[in-house]
Scaffold this motif. Structure first.
Motif, PDB file in Angstrom:
ATOM      1  N   ALA A 433       0.834  -1.206   0.000  1.00 54.28           N
ATOM      2  CA  ALA A 433       0.000   0.000   0.000  1.00 54.28           C
ATOM      3  C   ALA A 433       0.865   1.252   0.000  1.00 54.28           C
ATOM      4  CB  ALA A 433      -0.938  -0.002   1.206  1.00 54.28           C
ATOM      5  N   SER A 434       1.902   1.247   0.837  1.00 53.02           N
ATOM      6  CA  SER A 434       2.809   2.387   0.901  1.00 53.02           C
ATOM      7  C   SER A 434       3.479   2.627  -0.444  1.00 53.02           C
ATOM      8  CB  SER A 434       3.862   2.147   1.982  1.00 53.02           C
ATOM      9  OG  SER A 434       4.820   3.185   1.995  1.00 53.02           O
ATOM     10  N   ASP A 435       3.850   1.553  -1.115  1.00 53.92           N
ATOM     11  CA  ASP A 435       4.496   1.673  -2.421  1.00 53.92           C
ATOM     12  C   ASP A 435       3.527   2.152  -3.500  1.00 53.92           C
ATOM     13  OD1 ASP A 435       6.929   0.841  -1.454  1.00 53.92           O
ATOM     14  OD2 ASP A 435       6.665  -1.252  -2.060  1.00 53.92           O
ATOM     15  N   LYS A 436       2.299   1.663  -3.453  1.00 50.91           N
ATOM     16  CA  LYS A 436       1.362   1.883  -4.546  1.00 50.91           C
ATOM     17  C   LYS A 436       0.522   3.152  -4.420  1.00 50.91           C
ATOM     18  CE  LYS A 436       1.965  -2.049  -6.910  1.00 50.91           C
ATOM     19  NZ  LYS A 436       2.245  -2.119  -8.370  1.00 50.91           N
ATOM     20  N   LEU A 437       0.155   3.534  -3.186  1.00 48.46           N
ATOM     21  CA  LEU A 437      -0.782   4.639  -3.002  1.00 48.46           C
ATOM     22  C   LEU A 437      -0.087   5.991  -3.136  1.00 48.46           C
ATOM     23  CD1 LEU A 437      -2.960   3.284  -0.058  1.00 48.46           C
ATOM     24  CD2 LEU A 437      -3.621   3.526  -2.460  1.00 48.46           C
ATOM     25  N   GLU A 438      -0.685   6.880  -3.922  1.00 47.06           N
ATOM     26  CA  GLU A 438      -0.123   8.203  -4.179  1.00 47.06           C
ATOM     27  C   GLU A 438      -0.774   9.225  -3.253  1.00 47.06           C
ATOM     28  OE1 GLU A 438      -1.094   8.567  -8.284  1.00 47.06           O
ATOM     29  OE2 GLU A 438       0.379   7.082  -8.932  1.00 47.06           O
ATOM     30  N   PHE A 439      -0.518   9.054  -1.955  1.00 53.37           N
ATOM     31  CA  PHE A 439      -1.125   9.917  -0.941  1.00 53.37           C
ATOM     32  C   PHE A 439      -0.089  10.260   0.124  1.00 53.37           C
ATOM     33  CE2 PHE A 439      -4.532   7.683  -2.976  1.00 53.37           C
ATOM     34  CZ  PHE A 439      -5.561   8.608  -3.062  1.00 53.37           C
ATOM     35  N   GLY A 440      -0.204  11.445   0.693  1.00 55.92           N
ATOM     36  CA  GLY A 440       0.736  11.856   1.729  1.00 55.92           C
ATOM     37  C   GLY A 440       0.514  11.154   3.050  1.00 55.92           C
ATOM     38  N   LEU A 441      -0.720  10.672   3.289  1.00 53.78           N
ATOM     39  CA  LEU A 441      -1.063   9.996   4.536  1.00 53.78           C
ATOM     40  C   LEU A 441      -1.671   8.630   4.219  1.00 53.78           C
ATOM     41  CD1 LEU A 441      -3.012  12.951   6.231  1.00 53.78           C
ATOM     42  CD2 LEU A 441      -0.568  12.507   6.397  1.00 53.78           C
ATOM     43  N   GLY A 453       2.759  15.032  16.371  1.00 50.28           N
ATOM     44  CA  GLY A 453       4.130  14.589  16.165  1.00 50.28           C
ATOM     45  C   GLY A 453       4.378  13.994  14.795  1.00 50.28           C
ATOM     46  N   ALA A 454       3.354  13.966  13.932  1.00 47.78           N
ATOM     47  CA  ALA A 454       3.478  13.359  12.606  1.00 47.78           C
ATOM     48  C   ALA A 454       3.321  14.424  11.525  1.00 47.78           C
ATOM     49  CB  ALA A 454       2.414  12.275  12.421  1.00 47.78           C
ATOM     50  N   PRO A 455       4.033  14.274  10.406  1.00 48.33           N
ATOM     51  CA  PRO A 455       3.909  15.260   9.319  1.00 48.33           C
ATOM     52  C   PRO A 455       2.590  15.091   8.573  1.00 48.33           C
ATOM     53  CG  PRO A 455       5.390  13.491   8.659  1.00 48.33           C
ATOM     54  CD  PRO A 455       5.042  13.239  10.100  1.00 48.33           C
ATOM     55  N   PHE A 456       1.860  16.183   8.421  1.00 46.86           N
ATOM     56  CA  PHE A 456       0.548  16.172   7.764  1.00 46.86           C
ATOM     57  C   PHE A 456       0.646  16.944   6.466  1.00 46.86           C
ATOM     58  CE2 PHE A 456      -3.624  17.632   6.698  1.00 46.86           C
ATOM     59  CZ  PHE A 456      -4.514  16.676   7.165  1.00 46.86           C
ATOM     60  N   GLY A 457       0.214  16.327   5.374  1.00 47.78           N
ATOM     61  CA  GLY A 457       0.199  17.024   4.093  1.00 47.78           C
ATOM     62  C   GLY A 457       0.012  16.059   2.954  1.00 47.78           C
ATOM     63  N   GLY A 458      -0.233  16.608   1.763  1.00 46.48           N
ATOM     64  CA  GLY A 458      -0.548  15.773   0.628  1.00 46.48           C
ATOM     65  C   GLY A 458       0.355  15.988  -0.559  1.00 46.48           C
ATOM     66  N   VAL A 459       0.008  15.301  -1.656  1.00 47.61           N
ATOM     67  CA  VAL A 459       0.716  15.420  -2.919  1.00 47.61           C
ATOM     68  C   VAL A 459      -0.310  15.733  -4.007  1.00 47.61           C
ATOM     69  CG1 VAL A 459       2.573  13.868  -2.231  1.00 47.61           C
ATOM     70  CG2 VAL A 459       0.537  12.915  -3.329  1.00 47.61           C
ATOM     71  N   LYS A 460       0.172  15.893  -5.222  1.00 46.37           N
ATOM     72  CA  LYS A 460      -0.673  16.247  -6.354  1.00 46.37           C
ATOM     73  C   LYS A 460      -1.495  17.498  -6.017  1.00 46.37           C
ATOM     74  CE  LYS A 460      -2.469  12.014  -6.949  1.00 46.37           C
ATOM     75  NZ  LYS A 460      -3.147  10.865  -7.589  1.00 46.37           N
ATOM     76  N   HIS A 461      -2.782  17.517  -6.313  1.00 50.21           N
ATOM     77  CA  HIS A 461      -3.571  18.732  -6.091  1.00 50.21           C
ATOM     78  C   HIS A 461      -4.006  18.912  -4.641  1.00 50.21           C
ATOM     79  CE1 HIS A 461      -4.851  19.473 -10.554  1.00 50.21           C
ATOM     80  NE2 HIS A 461      -3.585  19.105 -10.436  1.00 50.21           N
ATOM     81  N   SER A 462      -3.488  18.076  -3.761  1.00 56.30           N
ATOM     82  CA  SER A 462      -3.810  18.225  -2.339  1.00 56.30           C
ATOM     83  C   SER A 462      -2.818  19.111  -1.602  1.00 56.30           C
ATOM     84  CB  SER A 462      -3.878  16.852  -1.651  1.00 56.30           C
ATOM     85  OG  SER A 462      -5.070  16.183  -2.023  1.00 56.30           O
ATOM     86  N   GLY A 463      -1.756  19.552  -2.279  1.00 52.85           N
ATOM     87  CA  GLY A 463      -0.956  20.554  -1.627  1.00 52.85           C
ATOM     88  C   GLY A 463       0.542  20.373  -1.648  1.00 52.85           C
ATOM     89  N   LEU A 464       1.204  21.244  -0.884  1.00 48.54           N
ATOM     90  CA  LEU A 464       2.657  21.323  -0.785  1.00 48.54           C
ATOM     91  C   LEU A 464       3.042  21.500   0.674  1.00 48.54           C
ATOM     92  CD1 LEU A 464       3.131  24.086  -3.506  1.00 48.54           C
ATOM     93  CD2 LEU A 464       3.598  21.660  -3.855  1.00 48.54           C
ATOM     94  N   GLY A 465       4.162  20.903   1.072  1.00 52.55           N
ATOM     95  CA  GLY A 465       4.665  21.111   2.426  1.00 52.55           C
ATOM     96  C   GLY A 465       3.992  20.208   3.437  1.00 52.55           C
ATOM     97  N   ARG A 466       4.456  20.313   4.680  1.00 53.77           N
ATOM     98  CA  ARG A 466       3.944  19.486   5.771  1.00 53.77           C
ATOM     99  C   ARG A 466       3.735  20.336   7.023  1.00 53.77           C
ATOM    100  NH1 ARG A 466       3.143  16.967   2.004  1.00 53.77           N
ATOM    101  NH2 ARG A 466       3.518  14.758   1.559  1.00 53.77           N
TER     102      ARG A 466
END
Length: 490
Positions: A433-441, A453-466
């Motif tokens: 799942a970690s390898d295949k899913l294109e999601f920050g979380l 204590g965990a980095p929150f944020g996304g990729v693609k059109h869900s954003g930039l940074g954590r």
């Protein structure tokens, strides 16, 4: 603890906070805050103009150098005192959030605890944001790296998590030594105003934290983003608005953090513990009435267990109590405004017209307030609007898949990439799942994974940074390298 609502709202400062002073807004008119459960006007707030925004930047720029040079321990102690004050006022903060946003009081209390952990976390990170000292590979230089505050920052927060989004942005900005201008959502400003009052009591110096609530978001952001003194933008909100802000930030090459929209898949494999999966789906779907960017937007269930899963989920959601969030037994509060109910209704009607079956709910609740019944849809078409668009409401569409590759393909078939959830008894599937899913979380056998204590944020059109974690403070600093001639260099 019993809270007198009128007294509480009376305690909240309604003016702007600029340069260490509470001032009236210079925009025409004022801003009314409504209770989405009743339609009642809770308070009238001052509204900032573009001129007020630039005054706030003047104040932030004026004290940036001095604030950036304060001892890390001093900034850490301010955050720690803020943590203690928020803990003391937990019931007040929870009540304010329920009044202006609608979430059930029990959830609002949970948000206070979650939000406050960002103050505690960043109070600890403030003194541990280390640099490096080493020799360059050639032995000719000694390398010193250090982290410095990026400078005055514009923080724009959303309406759905009024306190958590405040602490998640203001906490690291204080920790890093950045001054800031905060623009809260006009639908839910009371919580932010009370939080700013609390941080002033905690010792934040004048000019460091400035508050400009406004009826016009662009009236605040446009002049600030055009001013070269601003060095950082942090925004949480819709992808459409985020894209516009990125375009506006480009001419001055601003440091940006963007936490935007989501279309989270929740994947249930046939080997999952269905009790755990159903409870996880309820957590991931119904937190905050479904009005969360991390909410399970598409529930993908493997065909052999889809019918049973849908039935169990419908039983859970159909039994939930809907009502005013201040009522003790309420589990599902109102949506934020009438247009939100209209949008949910359109998505459900579109799914039904495409062949989906309603197992529970499927209709707005008439009467005062903005309520929609918790809803489970099955036999949902993969190309329906409810599968492609962010729902932001208490609707759980169940879509079936055949095998693992079909699940990954279906999950990734979106421009968004924030949160995702996987339920399975096969631990090796976690790594796939970690390898295949294109999601920050990625949540594995859990529907709630956010943590200070965990980095929150996304990729693609869900954003930039954590935001959060060790990465959170880094968003407000830049790295400076100093090369010193090695005294032993030949």
């Amino acid at each position: 603890m019993s809270i007198n609502v009128d007294e509480l709202i009376g305690k909240v400062e309604k003016r702007l906070y600029i340069g260490g002073e509470w001032v009236e807004g210079s925009a025409r008119g004022s801003l009314e805050v409504e209770n989405p459960a009743t339609g009642e006007v809770l308070a009238t707030m001052a509204s900032a103009s573009s001129e007020d925004a630039l005054k706030a930047l003047d104040a932030a720029d004026r004290v940036q150098r001095e604030w950036g040079r304060t001892a890390p321990r001093e900034r850490a102690e301010i955050l720690r005192r803020g943590f203690e004050l928020v803990a003391e006022r937990a019931e007040e903060f929870a009540t304010l959030m329920t009044l202006e946003m609608g979430k059930p009081l029990v959830e609002a209390r949970g948000e206070v605890r979650y939000a406050n952990e960002f103050l505690r976390w960043f109070s600890e990170e403030t003194v541990r944001h280390y640099g490096r000292y080493s020799q360059v590979p050639e032995g000719t230089l000694r390398m010193i790296t250090t982290h410095k505050p990026v400078g005055p920052s514009l923080l724009i927060t959303p309406w759905n998590f009024p306190l958590a989004m405040a602490t998640r942005k203001i906490g690291p900005a204080i920790a890093a030594g950045c001054t800031m201008i905060v623009k809260p959502a006009q639908l839910t400003p009371l919580t932010m105003h009370y939080f700013v009052q609390t941080m002033i009591e905690a010792g934040v110096p004048g000019g460091v934290l400035n508050l400009v609530t406004s009826k016009s978001a662009s009236g605040i952001s446009t002049p600030l983003l055009a001013d070269r003194r601003l060095r950082k933008l942090s925004f949480t909100g819709s992808t459409a608005v985020g894209k516009q802000l990125l375009a506006d930030a480009a001419p001055n090459v601003l440091r940006t953090s963007m936490e935007l929209g989501g279309n989270a898949p929740l994947i249930v494999f046939e080997d999952a513990d269905l009790d755990v999966a159903v409870d996880g789906a309820v957590d991931a779907k119904m937190r905050n009435i479904g009005e969360a960017c991390t909410a399970a937007n598409r529930i993908l269930v493997q065909e052999p267990v889809a019918e049973e899963f849908g039935r169990r989920l419908a039983e859970k959601l159909g039994a939930m109590t809907v009502g005013n969030g201040l009522d003790g037994d309420t589990q599902v509060g109102p949506l934020i405004q009438s247009t939100a109910v209209d949008n949910v209704e359109e998505l459900v009607n579109d799914a039904v017209s495409g062949g989906a079956e309603v197992l529970t709910g499927g209709a707005r609740i008439e009467g005062a307030g903005h309520f929609y019944a918790p809803t489970v849809l099955v036999d949902v078409a993969r190309d329906s609007r409810v599968a492609r668009e962010e729902i932001f409401g208490p609707v759980a569409p169940v879509i079936t898949f055949t095998d693992e590759e079909d699940a990954w393909r279906l999950a990734n078939a979106t421009e968004y990439g924030l949160a995702s959830y996987v339920f399975s008894s096969d631990l090796s599937r976690l790594f796939r799942a970690s390898d295949k899913l294109e999601f920050g979380l990625v949540g594995f056998n859990s529907g709630v994974i956010s943590n200070a204590g965990a980095p929150f944020g996304g990729v693609k059109h869900s954003g930039l940074g954590r935001e959060g974690g060790a990465e959170g403070i880094a968003e407000y600093t830049y790295t400076q390298y100093v090369g010193v001639r090695d005294p032993y260099a030949k």
